[in-house]
Design an enzyme around this catalytic site. Sequence first.
Site, mmCIF file in Angstrom:
data_model
loop_
_atom_site.group_PDB
_atom_site.id
_atom_site.type_symbol
_atom_site.label_atom_id
_atom_site.label_comp_id
_atom_site.label_asym_id
_atom_site.label_seq_id
_atom_site.Cartn_x
_atom_site.Cartn_y
_atom_site.Cartn_z
ATOM 1 N N LYS A 37 0.912 -1.271 -0.014
ATOM 2 C CA LYS A 37 -0.026 0.012 0.117
ATOM 3 C C LYS A 37 0.841 1.266 0.041
ATOM 4 C CE LYS A 37 -4.421 -1.454 2.306
ATOM 5 N NZ LYS A 37 -4.885 -1.041 3.717
ATOM 6 N N GLU A 150 -16.061 9.682 11.200
ATOM 7 C CA GLU A 150 -16.093 9.992 9.766
ATOM 8 C C GLU A 150 -17.406 9.341 9.342
ATOM 9 O OE1 GLU A 150 -13.467 11.588 8.142
ATOM 10 O OE2 GLU A 150 -15.510 11.562 6.954
ATOM 11 N N LEU A 152 -17.945 9.704 5.984
ATOM 12 C CA LEU A 152 -17.758 9.600 4.293
ATOM 13 C C LEU A 152 -18.609 8.419 3.600
ATOM 14 C CD1 LEU A 152 -15.498 7.857 2.997
ATOM 15 C CD2 LEU A 152 -14.064 9.391 4.296
ATOM 16 N N ARG A 153 -19.058 8.795 2.355
ATOM 17 C CA ARG A 153 -19.536 7.721 1.666
ATOM 18 C C ARG A 153 -18.703 7.365 0.622
ATOM 19 N NH1 ARG A 153 -24.155 11.263 -0.742
ATOM 20 N NH2 ARG A 153 -22.124 12.795 -0.678
ATOM 21 N N GLU A 154 -18.680 5.949 0.232
ATOM 22 C CA GLU A 154 -17.866 5.643 -0.748
ATOM 23 C C GLU A 154 -18.369 6.095 -1.925
ATOM 24 O OE1 GLU A 154 -17.122 1.461 -0.639
ATOM 25 O OE2 GLU A 154 -16.297 1.485 1.329
ATOM 26 N N LYS A 206 -22.014 8.223 15.396
ATOM 27 C CA LYS A 206 -21.822 7.557 13.939
ATOM 28 C C LYS A 206 -22.921 6.258 14.120
ATOM 29 C CE LYS A 206 -19.928 6.040 10.449
ATOM 30 N NZ LYS A 206 -18.582 5.801 9.898
ATOM 31 N N GLY A 259 -25.411 -2.873 1.548
ATOM 32 C CA GLY A 259 -24.442 -3.814 1.909
ATOM 33 C C GLY A 259 -23.124 -3.032 2.208
ATOM 34 N N CYS A 262 -19.853 -0.920 5.766
ATOM 35 C CA CYS A 262 -20.072 -0.229 7.019
ATOM 36 C C CYS A 262 -21.542 -0.623 7.532
ATOM 37 C CB CYS A 262 -20.160 1.376 6.670
ATOM 38 S SG CYS A 262 -18.426 2.114 6.647
ATOM 39 N N LYS A 265 -22.293 -4.171 9.075
ATOM 40 C CA LYS A 265 -21.365 -4.515 10.433
ATOM 41 C C LYS A 265 -21.569 -3.631 11.598
ATOM 42 C CE LYS A 265 -17.244 -2.071 9.903
ATOM 43 N NZ LYS A 265 -17.038 -0.929 10.809
HETATM 44 C C1 UDX Z 1 -22.463 4.540 4.682
HETATM 45 C C2 UDX Z 1 -22.960 5.815 5.200
HETATM 46 O O1 UDX Z 1 -23.794 6.546 4.228
HETATM 47 C C3 UDX Z 1 -21.870 6.798 5.843
HETATM 48 O O2 UDX Z 1 -22.292 7.823 6.253
HETATM 49 C C4 UDX Z 1 -20.866 6.090 6.530
HETATM 50 O O3 UDX Z 1 -19.724 6.729 6.777
HETATM 51 C C5 UDX Z 1 -20.284 4.714 5.885
HETATM 52 O O4 UDX Z 1 -21.487 3.907 5.431
HETATM 53 P P1 UDX Z 1 -21.421 3.800 2.375
HETATM 54 O O5 UDX Z 1 -21.034 2.341 2.973
HETATM 55 O O6 UDX Z 1 -20.436 4.410 1.485
HETATM 56 O O7 UDX Z 1 -21.949 4.656 3.494
HETATM 57 O O8 UDX Z 1 -22.722 3.626 1.638
HETATM 58 P P2 UDX Z 1 -24.293 4.311 1.288
HETATM 59 O O9 UDX Z 1 -24.236 5.079 0.101
HETATM 60 O O10 UDX Z 1 -24.874 4.643 2.665
HETATM 61 O O11 UDX Z 1 -25.093 2.988 0.946
HETATM 62 C C6 UDX Z 1 -25.069 1.751 1.852
HETATM 63 C C7 UDX Z 1 -25.986 0.677 0.640
HETATM 64 O O12 UDX Z 1 -27.335 1.147 0.781
HETATM 65 C C8 UDX Z 1 -25.680 0.373 -0.490
HETATM 66 O O13 UDX Z 1 -25.625 -0.835 -0.513
HETATM 67 C C9 UDX Z 1 -26.510 0.888 -1.220
HETATM 68 O O14 UDX Z 1 -26.937 0.260 -2.446
HETATM 69 C C10 UDX Z 1 -27.779 0.689 -0.290
HETATM 70 N N1 UDX Z 1 -28.833 1.770 -0.682
HETATM 71 C C11 UDX Z 1 -28.699 2.894 -0.302
HETATM 72 C C12 UDX Z 1 -30.240 1.351 -0.862
HETATM 73 O O15 UDX Z 1 -30.434 -0.223 -1.068
HETATM 74 N N2 UDX Z 1 -31.234 2.084 -1.052
HETATM 75 C C13 UDX Z 1 -31.249 3.527 -1.027
HETATM 76 O O16 UDX Z 1 -32.085 4.154 -0.999
HETATM 77 C C14 UDX Z 1 -29.882 3.980 -0.589
#
Ligand code: UDX
Length: 437
Positions: A37, A150, A152-154, A206, A259, A262, A265
């Site tokens: 990394k 934090e 943040l969203r991926e 969080k 899924g 975050c 789990k």
């Molecule tokens: C999430 C939180 O949004 C973020 O604030 C935290 O820091 C980390 O976890 P992330 O895992 O990047 O972020 O994804 P997110 O955009 O929240 O989506 C999570 C899952 O929910 C995805 O699998 C997405 O497809 C699903 N989803 C999201 C739905 O099925 N329906 C929706 O309306 C929104």
Amino acid sequence: MTLKLSVIGTGYLGATHAACMASMGFQVIGFDTEQSKIDLLSKGKVPFYEPDLEELLDKQIKSRRLTFTKDINDLTDCDVHFICVGTPQVKGGIAADLTYVNAALESVAKIVKIGALVVGKSTVPVGTAEKLRNRLIEINPKSDLAWNPEFLREGFAVEDTLKPNRLVVGVTNDNAEEILKKVYAINLKEGTPWVRADLPTSELVKVAANSFLATKISLINAMAEVCEAAGGDVTVLAKAIGYDPRIGNRFLQAGIGFGGGCLPKDIRAFMARAEELGAQQAVKFLKEIDEINLRARQRIIELVRKDLANNLQGKKVSILGAAFKPDSDDVRDSPALDIAAQIQAAGAIVTVHDPKAIENAQKRFPALKFSEGINETLQGSNIVLHLTEWKIYREIDPVNAKALVQNAIIIDGRNALDRELWLKAGWKFRALGRTHV
Ligand code: UDX
């Protein structure tokens, strides 16, 4: 004098945080125990897919504000150390695995200079920060620890880090808050809301936020189940309830559910921790949220079975999407991949397409067949499943696609395709929570 920062752990969170802090003008040094990394990041390359991150990282490396190291002693002169390591689900249980957080604290505790602040950003069970702070002070009494979760969203990691919608700091004294105010001076100047909390509240913010988001998704997926039973359409229902500003229209996309690394789990670890605290009753509903979420995966497999006369043996199933969400190559707990693997285990011949996640998906499910081309994936298909809502899938021409497949049946697992368009082209169109045509 500008503060010197270190970032411990260079995954999604750490690599993004390090690059963004450097872009704000700080001298930043990223630390990781994995040499591969460090080598990649030092060359300005990101070991995963995250829009805009590589350009930003490369620029900061070239400006010499950002460096990476595997030697913890290189961090000795830093004023603030951010802990950004992962807290995965423990093997064989639902709690969070704190091995990496504990190891990071032990390493940093040995080298922190007098007056330095250690700041946890990882998602941890409530109570962890206080324990870590006690341990830090035991080793190094003239240092301090704060928590700064934090959000943040991926897919939006850079944007969310540079322009967060709020900053939450868990501190035990004014001095720690002042240091963090210096770190986030630019955001504060831009008017980002600042919330000072105690350590346990900052940790809970969080998991409470993630529990709310997971609940919102499972609520709409529960409504999808009822819509199916009653002959309704969940997409119309979501639109209608979303106009109420108290509800809001975001995170109401019904489909195969949440899924990623975050939400799943984090809600499980929250349940485990609440039980330890004797507060299990308060978050019992999260079990239901988890179950609704996992049920969506089974419901889509049921739809596939129905359309293939209950016999998946030898049927060609084309799957569009492997990542847990679009604009990411992350396949951790991906509903799309889980469904693909289950359908293959039931005897179908499965081909999976994804624009970015194939490499990661292959590592996790080496027995699945992956394809780089959408047309190749659709060729001769008995049924098509749209499971990750990448923009390129909305651009598929259903007329052209029909010429490639054996049976023109598509299941939209994300309620993101234009149903009318596919119907007009002669496809049988199925979706979770919508009356089937
Ligand atoms: C999430 C939180 O949004 C973020 O604030 C935290 O820091 C980390 O976890 P992330 O895992 O990047 O972020 O994804 P997110 O955009 O929240 O989506 C999570 C899952 O929910 C995805 O699998 C997405 O497809 C699903 N989803 C999201 C739905 O099925 N329906 C929706 O309306 C929104």
